[in-house]
Design a protein around this motif. Structure first.
Motif, PDB file in Angstrom:
ATOM      1  N   MET A   1       0.843  -1.183   0.000  1.00  0.00           N
ATOM      2  CA  MET A   1       0.000   0.000   0.000  1.00  0.00           C
ATOM      3  C   MET A   1       0.881   1.236   0.000  1.00  0.00           C
ATOM      4  O   MET A   1       1.779   1.356   0.810  1.00  0.00           O
ATOM      5  CB  MET A   1      -0.905  -0.028   1.230  1.00  0.00           C
ATOM      6  N   LYS A   2       0.602   2.115  -0.878  1.00  0.00           N
ATOM      7  CA  LYS A   2       1.382   3.321  -1.025  1.00  0.00           C
ATOM      8  C   LYS A   2       0.807   4.419  -0.128  1.00  0.00           C
ATOM      9  O   LYS A   2      -0.381   4.673  -0.117  1.00  0.00           O
ATOM     10  CB  LYS A   2       1.316   3.772  -2.479  1.00  0.00           C
ATOM     11  N   VAL A   3       1.702   5.014   0.659  1.00  0.00           N
ATOM     12  CA  VAL A   3       1.278   6.118   1.514  1.00  0.00           C
ATOM     13  C   VAL A   3       1.647   7.407   0.801  1.00  0.00           C
ATOM     14  O   VAL A   3       2.811   7.659   0.511  1.00  0.00           O
ATOM     15  CB  VAL A   3       1.976   6.044   2.889  1.00  0.00           C
ATOM     16  N   THR A   4       0.654   8.180   0.545  1.00  0.00           N
ATOM     17  CA  THR A   4       0.893   9.424  -0.180  1.00  0.00           C
ATOM     18  C   THR A   4       1.366  10.507   0.779  1.00  0.00           C
ATOM     19  O   THR A   4       1.236  10.381   2.002  1.00  0.00           O
ATOM     20  CB  THR A   4      -0.381   9.904  -0.887  1.00  0.00           C
ATOM     21  N   ILE A   5       1.882  11.554   0.213  1.00  0.00           N
ATOM     22  CA  ILE A   5       2.353  12.676   1.024  1.00  0.00           C
ATOM     23  C   ILE A   5       1.185  13.285   1.797  1.00  0.00           C
ATOM     24  O   ILE A   5       1.321  13.651   2.959  1.00  0.00           O
ATOM     25  CB  ILE A   5       3.045  13.730   0.137  1.00  0.00           C
TER      26      ILE A   5
ATOM     27  N   MET B   1      -1.480  11.736   2.909  1.00  0.00           N
ATOM     28  CA  MET B   1      -1.807  10.856   4.041  1.00  0.00           C
ATOM     29  C   MET B   1      -0.778  11.021   5.159  1.00  0.00           C
ATOM     30  O   MET B   1      -1.129  11.030   6.338  1.00  0.00           O
ATOM     31  CB  MET B   1      -1.868   9.397   3.581  1.00  0.00           C
ATOM     32  N   GLN B   2       0.478  11.165   4.786  1.00  0.00           N
ATOM     33  CA  GLN B   2       1.518  11.383   5.792  1.00  0.00           C
ATOM     34  C   GLN B   2       1.279  12.675   6.553  1.00  0.00           C
ATOM     35  O   GLN B   2       1.406  12.735   7.775  1.00  0.00           O
ATOM     36  CB  GLN B   2       2.901  11.413   5.133  1.00  0.00           C
ATOM     37  N   LEU B   3       0.915  13.731   5.822  1.00  0.00           N
ATOM     38  CA  LEU B   3       0.628  15.016   6.460  1.00  0.00           C
ATOM     39  C   LEU B   3      -0.576  14.911   7.393  1.00  0.00           C
ATOM     40  O   LEU B   3      -0.591  15.485   8.478  1.00  0.00           O
ATOM     41  CB  LEU B   3       0.404  16.094   5.406  1.00  0.00           C
ATOM     42  N   MET B   4      -1.595  14.171   6.970  1.00  0.00           N
ATOM     43  CA  MET B   4      -2.785  13.986   7.809  1.00  0.00           C
ATOM     44  C   MET B   4      -2.428  13.220   9.087  1.00  0.00           C
ATOM     45  O   MET B   4      -2.869  13.571  10.170  1.00  0.00           O
ATOM     46  CB  MET B   4      -3.879  13.260   7.022  1.00  0.00           C
ATOM     47  N   MET B   5      -1.594  12.188   8.940  1.00  0.00           N
ATOM     48  CA  MET B   5      -1.196  11.398  10.108  1.00  0.00           C
ATOM     49  C   MET B   5      -0.357  12.243  11.055  1.00  0.00           C
ATOM     50  O   MET B   5      -0.536  12.197  12.273  1.00  0.00           O
ATOM     51  CB  MET B   5      -0.422  10.147   9.668  1.00  0.00           C
ATOM     52  N   LYS B   6       0.529  13.073  10.510  1.00  0.00           N
ATOM     53  CA  LYS B   6       1.343  13.959  11.347  1.00  0.00           C
ATOM     54  C   LYS B   6       0.481  15.003  12.035  1.00  0.00           C
ATOM     55  O   LYS B   6       0.702  15.349  13.193  1.00  0.00           O
ATOM     56  CB  LYS B   6       2.444  14.613  10.516  1.00  0.00           C
ATOM     57  N   ALA B   7      -0.524  15.507  11.330  1.00  0.00           N
ATOM     58  CA  ALA B   7      -1.431  16.491  11.916  1.00  0.00           C
ATOM     59  C   ALA B   7      -2.228  15.869  13.065  1.00  0.00           C
ATOM     60  O   ALA B   7      -2.413  16.493  14.117  1.00  0.00           O
ATOM     61  CB  ALA B   7      -2.365  17.049  10.856  1.00  0.00           C
ATOM     62  N   GLN B   8      -2.684  14.633  12.885  1.00  0.00           N
ATOM     63  CA  GLN B   8      -3.410  13.935  13.950  1.00  0.00           C
ATOM     64  C   GLN B   8      -2.501  13.724  15.160  1.00  0.00           C
ATOM     65  O   GLN B   8      -2.912  13.919  16.303  1.00  0.00           O
ATOM     66  CB  GLN B   8      -3.940  12.598  13.445  1.00  0.00           C
TER      67      GLN B   8
END
Length: 96
Positions: free
Chosen positions: A1-5, A7-14
């Protein structure tokens, strides 16, 4: 599964939001602890000097008088590496 930039930003924001909430909770706890410490300190200051009569003698001095009907009300033990072992007793008695 590819994690997009994105999604990474959303995870960091959470994660950042979670850390902010934890920091806020910690600050509230710290403030409450400070308030309680101030309350305790003010009660200590109020109570200082409120003891009407205090007996601070050694056992040899106390044991010189005849005691009839002695009752221990409270006993407190403590150990301090500098001062050593201490034992305090609150005792009431009658002389006759």
């Amino acid at each position: 599964m590819k994690v997009t930039i994105r999604m990474q930003l959303m995870m960091k924001a959470q994660k950042l939001d979670e850390l902010k909430q934890r920091l806020e909770l910690a600050n509230k706890s710290k403030n409450r602890a400070s308030e309680l410490e101030n309350e305790i300190q003010s009660k200590i200051e109020e109570m200082q000097g409120s003891v009407k009569k205090e007996l601070t003698k050694t056992i040899e001095t106390i044991s010189e008088m005849p005691i009839f009907g002695a009752t221990v009300l409270q006993q407190i033990e403590s150990y301090d590496p500098i001062r050593g072992y201490e034992l305090s007793n609150l005792v009431v008695w009658s002389q006759n």
